[in-house]
Design a protein around this motif. Sequence first.
Motif, PDB file in Angstrom:
ATOM      1  N   PRO A  33       0.850  -1.190   0.000  1.00  0.00           N
ATOM      2  CA  PRO A  33       0.000   0.000   0.000  1.00  0.00           C
ATOM      3  C   PRO A  33       0.887   1.242   0.000  1.00  0.00           C
ATOM      4  O   PRO A  33       1.995   1.228   0.543  1.00  0.00           O
ATOM      5  CB  PRO A  33      -0.777  -0.104   1.312  1.00  0.00           C
ATOM      6  CG  PRO A  33      -0.659  -1.536   1.714  1.00  0.00           C
ATOM      7  CD  PRO A  33       0.651  -2.013   1.199  1.00  0.00           C
ATOM      8  N   MET A  34       0.391   2.304  -0.604  1.00  0.00           N
ATOM      9  CA  MET A  34       1.159   3.537  -0.708  1.00  0.00           C
ATOM     10  C   MET A  34       0.334   4.700  -0.185  1.00  0.00           C
ATOM     11  O   MET A  34      -0.894   4.707  -0.232  1.00  0.00           O
ATOM     12  CB  MET A  34       1.546   3.811  -2.163  1.00  0.00           C
ATOM     13  CG  MET A  34       2.438   2.761  -2.792  1.00  0.00           C
ATOM     14  SD  MET A  34       4.083   2.693  -2.036  1.00  0.00           S
ATOM     15  CE  MET A  34       4.729   4.302  -2.462  1.00  0.00           C
ATOM     16  N   ILE A  70      -5.737   9.830  -5.952  1.00  0.00           N
ATOM     17  CA  ILE A  70      -4.534   9.006  -5.885  1.00  0.00           C
ATOM     18  C   ILE A  70      -4.726   7.819  -6.819  1.00  0.00           C
ATOM     19  O   ILE A  70      -5.820   7.268  -6.939  1.00  0.00           O
ATOM     20  CB  ILE A  70      -4.248   8.542  -4.443  1.00  0.00           C
ATOM     21  CG1 ILE A  70      -2.903   7.821  -4.363  1.00  0.00           C
ATOM     22  CG2 ILE A  70      -5.376   7.690  -3.891  1.00  0.00           C
ATOM     23  CD1 ILE A  70      -2.450   7.512  -2.920  1.00  0.00           C
ATOM     24  N   SER A  71      -3.640   7.442  -7.478  1.00  0.00           N
ATOM     25  CA  SER A  71      -3.677   6.282  -8.369  1.00  0.00           C
ATOM     26  C   SER A  71      -2.289   5.672  -8.409  1.00  0.00           C
ATOM     27  O   SER A  71      -1.323   6.273  -7.936  1.00  0.00           O
ATOM     28  CB  SER A  71      -4.140   6.682  -9.774  1.00  0.00           C
ATOM     29  OG  SER A  71      -3.252   7.629 -10.344  1.00  0.00           O
ATOM     30  N   THR A  78       4.991   3.307  -9.890  1.00  0.00           N
ATOM     31  CA  THR A  78       4.717   4.732  -9.669  1.00  0.00           C
ATOM     32  C   THR A  78       3.342   4.936  -9.039  1.00  0.00           C
ATOM     33  O   THR A  78       2.372   4.282  -9.437  1.00  0.00           O
ATOM     34  CB  THR A  78       4.785   5.503 -10.999  1.00  0.00           C
ATOM     35  OG1 THR A  78       6.078   5.307 -11.588  1.00  0.00           O
ATOM     36  CG2 THR A  78       4.568   6.988 -10.776  1.00  0.00           C
ATOM     37  N   VAL A  79       3.313   5.844  -8.079  1.00  0.00           N
ATOM     38  CA  VAL A  79       2.061   6.294  -7.488  1.00  0.00           C
ATOM     39  C   VAL A  79       1.908   7.782  -7.790  1.00  0.00           C
ATOM     40  O   VAL A  79       2.898   8.523  -7.818  1.00  0.00           O
ATOM     41  CB  VAL A  79       2.005   6.001  -5.974  1.00  0.00           C
ATOM     42  CG1 VAL A  79       3.113   6.701  -5.216  1.00  0.00           C
ATOM     43  CG2 VAL A  79       0.636   6.337  -5.401  1.00  0.00           C
ATOM     44  N   PHE A  95       5.030  14.244   0.552  1.00  0.00           N
ATOM     45  CA  PHE A  95       5.857  13.052   0.624  1.00  0.00           C
ATOM     46  C   PHE A  95       5.047  11.829   0.201  1.00  0.00           C
ATOM     47  O   PHE A  95       3.884  11.696   0.588  1.00  0.00           O
ATOM     48  CB  PHE A  95       6.330  12.807   2.056  1.00  0.00           C
ATOM     49  CG  PHE A  95       7.142  13.917   2.659  1.00  0.00           C
ATOM     50  CD1 PHE A  95       6.528  14.972   3.323  1.00  0.00           C
ATOM     51  CD2 PHE A  95       8.525  13.901   2.562  1.00  0.00           C
ATOM     52  CE1 PHE A  95       7.278  15.994   3.893  1.00  0.00           C
ATOM     53  CE2 PHE A  95       9.285  14.913   3.126  1.00  0.00           C
ATOM     54  CZ  PHE A  95       8.658  15.965   3.779  1.00  0.00           C
ATOM     55  N   CYS A  96       5.683  10.940  -0.545  1.00  0.00           N
ATOM     56  CA  CYS A  96       5.062   9.636  -0.729  1.00  0.00           C
ATOM     57  C   CYS A  96       5.729   8.656   0.228  1.00  0.00           C
ATOM     58  O   CYS A  96       6.867   8.866   0.665  1.00  0.00           O
ATOM     59  CB  CYS A  96       5.146   9.163  -2.164  1.00  0.00           C
ATOM     60  SG  CYS A  96       6.773   8.640  -2.710  1.00  0.00           S
TER      61      CYS A  96
END
Length: 127
Positions: A33-34, A70-71, A78-79, A95-96
């Motif tokens: 999960p991101m 979000i995708s 890549t997010v 931040f990711c």
Amino acid sequence: QVQLIESGGGLVQVGGSLRLSCVASGLTFSLYPMGWFRQAPGTEREFVAGINWRGDSVVYADSGKGRFTISRDNAKNTVYLRMNSLKPDDTAIYFCAADGQKFRAAIRKDVSSYNYWGQGTQVTVSS
């Protein structure tokens, strides 16, 4: 070595849009999960949006509901975070982050659940 590299930030006027990207390496991206978080000067880092490992479940903070999307593209590691109708309050470093637990079913909103972080990208919304 896990690396998360954000891009896409910048200066935008009120009502404008930006798309942030975060490219991951050093981990099996599709299993994690991101999340996207942000931090303004003098404030704590806060959750913005999260997406599960399959990409079929998302969660947003109230601040971004209806404006942010979000995708993820697991083939590109890549997010993304699409931000529309930006407001001055959206000004922050974004931040990711990758969840510390693979395949976690629930999308976590707490900073402590995320083990890996990017360096951040600045978003400034001018009025």
